[in-house]
Design an enzyme around this catalytic site. Structure first.
Site, PDB file in Angstrom:
ATOM      1  N   HIS A   1      36.840  37.776  37.755  1.00 56.00           N
ATOM      2  CA  HIS A   1      36.862  38.673  38.016  1.00 56.00           C
ATOM      3  C   HIS A   1      38.167  38.957  37.788  1.00 56.00           C
ATOM      4  O   HIS A   1      38.550  40.647  37.761  1.00 56.00           O
ATOM      5  CB  HIS A   1      36.455  38.600  39.352  1.00 56.00           C
TER       6      HIS A   1
ATOM      7  N   CYS B   1      43.271  51.460  29.312  1.00 55.83           N
ATOM      8  CA  CYS B   1      42.893  52.980  30.024  1.00 55.83           C
ATOM      9  C   CYS B   1      41.254  52.621  29.317  1.00 55.83           C
ATOM     10  O   CYS B   1      40.659  52.245  28.424  1.00 55.83           O
ATOM     11  CB  CYS B   1      42.794  53.976  28.599  1.00 55.83           C
TER      12      CYS B   1
ATOM     13  N   GLY C   1      38.433  27.254  49.375  1.00 57.61           N
ATOM     14  CA  GLY C   1      39.161  28.937  50.038  1.00 57.61           C
ATOM     15  C   GLY C   1      37.996  29.628  49.353  1.00 57.61           C
ATOM     16  O   GLY C   1      38.214  31.059  49.394  1.00 57.61           O
ATOM     17  N   THR C   2      36.538  29.910  49.439  1.00 52.97           N
ATOM     18  CA  THR C   2      35.552  30.724  48.514  1.00 52.97           C
ATOM     19  C   THR C   2      34.439  30.884  49.549  1.00 52.97           C
ATOM     20  O   THR C   2      33.749  29.456  50.232  1.00 52.97           O
ATOM     21  CB  THR C   2      34.620  30.599  47.110  1.00 52.97           C
TER      22      THR C   2
ATOM     23  N   ASN D   1      37.758  23.966  52.831  1.00 55.43           N
ATOM     24  CA  ASN D   1      38.395  25.833  53.102  1.00 55.43           C
ATOM     25  C   ASN D   1      38.342  25.217  54.744  1.00 55.43           C
ATOM     26  O   ASN D   1      37.260  24.782  55.669  1.00 55.43           O
ATOM     27  CB  ASN D   1      36.466  25.822  53.461  1.00 55.43           C
TER      28      ASN D   1
ATOM     29  N   GLU E   1      36.769  26.941  57.493  1.00 56.86           N
ATOM     30  CA  GLU E   1      35.468  26.913  57.861  1.00 56.86           C
ATOM     31  C   GLU E   1      33.872  27.091  57.391  1.00 56.86           C
ATOM     32  O   GLU E   1      33.967  26.932  56.328  1.00 56.86           O
ATOM     33  CB  GLU E   1      35.217  29.482  57.936  1.00 56.86           C
TER      34      GLU E   1
HETATM   35  P1  NAD Z   1      36.330  35.723  50.586  1.00 55.89           P
HETATM   36  O1  NAD Z   1      37.464  36.405  51.444  1.00 55.89           O
HETATM   37  O2  NAD Z   1      34.823  36.256  50.860  1.00 55.89           O
HETATM   38  O3  NAD Z   1      36.371  33.850  51.621  1.00 55.89           O
HETATM   39  C1  NAD Z   1      37.836  33.667  51.409  1.00 55.89           C
HETATM   40  C2  NAD Z   1      37.001  31.950  52.505  1.00 55.89           C
HETATM   41  O4  NAD Z   1      38.494  31.515  52.345  1.00 55.89           O
HETATM   42  C3  NAD Z   1      36.744  32.177  53.587  1.00 55.89           C
HETATM   43  O5  NAD Z   1      35.618  31.006  53.198  1.00 55.89           O
HETATM   44  C4  NAD Z   1      37.487  31.464  54.491  1.00 55.89           C
HETATM   45  O6  NAD Z   1      37.380  30.548  55.225  1.00 55.89           O
HETATM   46  C5  NAD Z   1      38.368  30.723  53.562  1.00 55.89           C
HETATM   47  N1  NAD Z   1      39.907  30.754  53.968  1.00 55.89           N
HETATM   48  C6  NAD Z   1      41.130  32.259  54.025  1.00 55.89           C
HETATM   49  N2  NAD Z   1      42.166  30.986  54.250  1.00 55.89           N
HETATM   50  C7  NAD Z   1      41.942  29.708  54.116  1.00 55.89           C
HETATM   51  C8  NAD Z   1      42.462  28.294  53.619  1.00 55.89           C
HETATM   52  N3  NAD Z   1      44.208  28.562  54.052  1.00 55.89           N
HETATM   53  N4  NAD Z   1      42.458  27.216  53.483  1.00 55.89           N
HETATM   54  C9  NAD Z   1      41.227  27.555  53.400  1.00 55.89           C
HETATM   55  N5  NAD Z   1      40.361  28.419  53.114  1.00 55.89           N
HETATM   56  C10 NAD Z   1      40.710  29.323  53.480  1.00 55.89           C
HETATM   57  O7  NAD Z   1      36.706  35.043  49.406  1.00 55.89           O
HETATM   58  P2  NAD Z   1      35.850  34.825  47.350  1.00 55.89           P
HETATM   59  O8  NAD Z   1      35.302  33.802  48.385  1.00 55.89           O
HETATM   60  O9  NAD Z   1      37.050  34.765  47.121  1.00 55.89           O
HETATM   61  O10 NAD Z   1      35.170  36.261  47.739  1.00 55.89           O
HETATM   62  C11 NAD Z   1      35.684  37.544  47.451  1.00 55.89           C
HETATM   63  C12 NAD Z   1      36.398  38.489  46.309  1.00 55.89           C
HETATM   64  O11 NAD Z   1      37.683  38.471  46.345  1.00 55.89           O
HETATM   65  C13 NAD Z   1      36.822  37.559  45.185  1.00 55.89           C
HETATM   66  O12 NAD Z   1      35.350  37.898  44.108  1.00 55.89           O
HETATM   67  C14 NAD Z   1      38.095  37.849  44.555  1.00 55.89           C
HETATM   68  O13 NAD Z   1      38.164  38.062  43.560  1.00 55.89           O
HETATM   69  C15 NAD Z   1      38.597  39.261  45.645  1.00 55.89           C
HETATM   70  N6  NAD Z   1      40.131  38.786  46.084  1.00 55.89           N
HETATM   71  C16 NAD Z   1      40.288  38.488  45.116  1.00 55.89           C
HETATM   72  C17 NAD Z   1      41.920  37.418  45.926  1.00 55.89           C
HETATM   73  C18 NAD Z   1      42.779  37.126  44.950  1.00 55.89           C
HETATM   74  O14 NAD Z   1      43.119  37.208  43.884  1.00 55.89           O
HETATM   75  N7  NAD Z   1      44.214  36.443  46.267  1.00 55.89           N
HETATM   76  C19 NAD Z   1      42.201  38.043  47.211  1.00 55.89           C
HETATM   77  C20 NAD Z   1      41.540  38.760  47.848  1.00 55.89           C
HETATM   78  C21 NAD Z   1      40.186  39.362  47.631  1.00 55.89           C
END
Ligand code: NAD
Length: 242
Positions: A115, A123, A183-184, A209, A211
């Site tokens: 992503h 730009c 962590g997704t 994860n 959850e």
């Molecule tokens: P999401 O928010 O949908 O899911 C996060 C997951 O991580 C959840 O299942 C949660 O239970 C788990 N989680 C949270 N903290 C945790 C920990 N300490 N240890 C283990 N698991 C943990 O995020 P996603 O699946 O990455 O998808 C959403 C989009 O979020 C992605 O496209 C990404 O680009 C974007 N995003 C990125 C960032 C970043 O770059 N750090 C931050 C926020 C969102």
């Protein structure tokens, strides 16, 4: 934990998919958890490319908030454990949905940024590229010399995945025999499709994860808890097996 360590050690081609949850312990909120970004900013108002095109100033206020936080964040134990596993040859690539640059900061080499990455900007009119620290954030939206609006090189909903990252990720999913998802929530398509492709080709799936997720039911191993703690323990288990 021991069984998972053995799977990693005995695998031929282990790859990893990471999401926002791997970076929460670095102080960057994820999207969907209780303290997540979508609780502060409505996804329908802020998450789509159409939102950015219609009101860049408004979306840039959220982006500024995120960028100032990501800029000061440091990798945590999970990022460092992955970098060490790659160095030792146990994992071959990391596909990350994160835009926070923390895998690179931790020393990982073969990273596919599905992503994009917040440190790169472009730009929208003349396509001139910028590093984020060349951009002034006091007057939003930031503009190029050509007066075009500058956009971070990150993928909003409704935008295409960068072609190279898309092709490489699907090749890796077809090739791997072990796939760790860390962590997704596995709710964002097409990244969420990658573990399913690997599973259909016979790869084993490990989920780390806090959850249950959309793909927990297809995982062969599930390690519940904080990624930083689990990845550190996993690395230690692998070292004991050596
Ligand atoms: P999401 O928010 O949908 O899911 C996060 C997951 O991580 C959840 O299942 C949660 O239970 C788990 N989680 C949270 N903290 C945790 C920990 N300490 N240890 C283990 N698991 C943990 O995020 P996603 O699946 O990455 O998808 C959403 C989009 O979020 C992605 O496209 C990404 O680009 C974007 N995003 C990125 C960032 C970043 O770059 N750090 C931050 C926020 C969102």
């Amino acid at each position: 934990m021991k069984n998972v360590a053995e799977e990693i050690k005995n695998s031929n081609f282990c790859i990893v998919l990471t999401g926002a949850g791997i970076s929460t312990e670095s102080g960057i909120p994820d999207f969907r958890s209780k303290d997540g970004i979508w609780n502060r900013y409505d996804i329908n108002e802020y998450g789509y490319i159409q939102n950015f095109l219609e009101n860049p100033e408004k979306i840039w206020k959220m982006l500024k908030d995120m960028i100032l936080n990501m800029e000061k964040a440091e990798p945590n134990k999970a990022h460092y454990a992955l970098a060490e596993m790659e160095k030792s040859g146990y994992i071959k690539a990391i596909i990350t949905q994160n835009i926070d640059n923390l895998h690179k900061k931790a020393g990982s080499k073969n990273i596919i940024e599905f992503h994009g990455n917040f440190t790169k900007m472009k730009c929208m009119r003349c396509e001139r590229e910028y590093e984020y620290n060349q951009i002034k954030l006091n007057d939003l939206p930031p503009k190029c010399e050509c007066n075009g609006i500058i956009k971070p090189d990150i993928v909003f909903f409704g935008e295409e995945i960068p072609r190279d990252a898309f092709l490489k990720s699907f090749q890796l999913a077809n090739k791997c025999d072990l796939f760790m998802i860390i962590g997704t929530s596995c709710e964002v398509y097409p990244a969420s499709e990658l573990p399913l492709i690997a599973k259909r080709r016979g790869a084993k799936i490990i989920e780390i994860n806090q959850e249950n997720t959309a793909l927990t039911s297809v995982a062969d191993y599930v390690l519940r808890g904080k990624a930083g703690i689990i990845m550190e323990q996993l690395l230690n288990e692998i070292k004991i097996l050596q």
